[in-house]
Design a protein around this motif. Structure first.
Motif, mmCIF file in Angstrom:
data_model
loop_
_atom_site.group_PDB
_atom_site.id
_atom_site.type_symbol
_atom_site.label_atom_id
_atom_site.label_comp_id
_atom_site.label_asym_id
_atom_site.label_seq_id
_atom_site.Cartn_x
_atom_site.Cartn_y
_atom_site.Cartn_z
ATOM 1 N N ASP A 150 16.501 -5.594 1.239
ATOM 2 C CA ASP A 150 15.211 -6.236 1.446
ATOM 3 C C ASP A 150 14.112 -5.464 0.700
ATOM 4 O O ASP A 150 14.019 -4.239 0.801
ATOM 5 C CB ASP A 150 14.925 -6.261 2.956
ATOM 6 C CG ASP A 150 13.612 -6.912 3.296
ATOM 7 O OD1 ASP A 150 13.180 -7.813 2.564
ATOM 8 O OD2 ASP A 150 13.018 -6.510 4.323
ATOM 9 N N ASP B 230 10.942 -5.396 1.245
ATOM 10 C CA ASP B 230 10.036 -4.737 2.191
ATOM 11 C C ASP B 230 10.611 -3.401 2.663
ATOM 12 O O ASP B 230 9.862 -2.445 2.865
ATOM 13 C CB ASP B 230 9.750 -5.643 3.391
ATOM 14 C CG ASP B 230 8.872 -6.826 3.010
ATOM 15 O OD1 ASP B 230 8.117 -6.714 2.025
ATOM 16 O OD2 ASP B 230 8.948 -7.862 3.698
ATOM 17 N N GLU C 100 8.778 0.125 2.152
ATOM 18 C CA GLU C 100 8.488 0.958 3.316
ATOM 19 C C GLU C 100 9.047 2.372 3.120
ATOM 20 O O GLU C 100 8.369 3.359 3.399
ATOM 21 C CB GLU C 100 9.091 0.327 4.576
ATOM 22 C CG GLU C 100 8.716 1.063 5.844
ATOM 23 C CD GLU C 100 9.190 0.330 7.088
ATOM 24 O OE1 GLU C 100 9.653 1.034 8.002
ATOM 25 O OE2 GLU C 100 9.107 -0.902 7.136
#
Length: 168
Positions: free
Chosen positions: A19, A21, A25
């Protein structure tokens, strides 16, 4: 002083499929909040940094360590500096990447064995201050052969591979 540079990485298939994201992160948690991140080409990531540091080489060295902490399997294949920026010593940067990988391995071994600086220093045959420098990713007073020696003293096997430069 702020330095601008671009780091280009190839991603491991598992990271390339993960992912976006999650990758962003992890990069943020590792200290890459000063980079614009581009995940465009399959299996590649580009980080455009504007990082404050005393020198361009130090800014790049720390950024590389931050990215490797966030995405350990990523492989740096290009470092670029805008035309109006400082010239990057490519040989120095290649040596720093090798040194940081060795220091990362030593730090992981120290942590896995729950050693103090003094305990690790006794095994490595150095002063605790030198172990502190390794765990802080500070290669200024270290050489590649000294880091390899410490890995061997830790019972690790070290193997080198000579590769042709990849064309990007």
């Amino acid at each position: 002083m702020e330095h601008n540079f671009i780091l280009r990485y190839r991603l491991d298939p598992a990271d390339a499929a993960s992912d976006v994201d999650d990758i962003l992160e992890r990069l943020g948690e590792a200290g890459c909040m000063d980079a614009l991140v581009e995940i465009g080409a399959p299996g590649q990531i580009v980080l455009d940094f504007a990082r404050s540091s005393t020198s361009l080489q130090q800014a790049i060295r720390i950024a590389v360590a931050d990215v490797e902490r966030a995405i350990p399997t990523a492989v740096l294949y290009s470092t670029e500096v805008p035309e109006n920026g400082e010239k990057v010593d490519e040989l120095l940067m290649a040596r720093l990447v090798i040194m940081e990988r060795l220091m990362t391995e030593l730090t992981a071994w120290i942590e896995a064995n729950q050693l103090t600086y003094a305990g690790a220093a006794a095994i490595f045959g150095v002063k605790p201050a030198r172990v502190y420098e390794i765990t802080r990713m500070n290669p200024q007073n270290l050489t590649i052969d000294a880091l390899v020696d410490k890995l061997l003293r830790a019972g690790k096997s070290v193997r080198f591979e000579i590769c042709q430069p990849s064309s990007s």
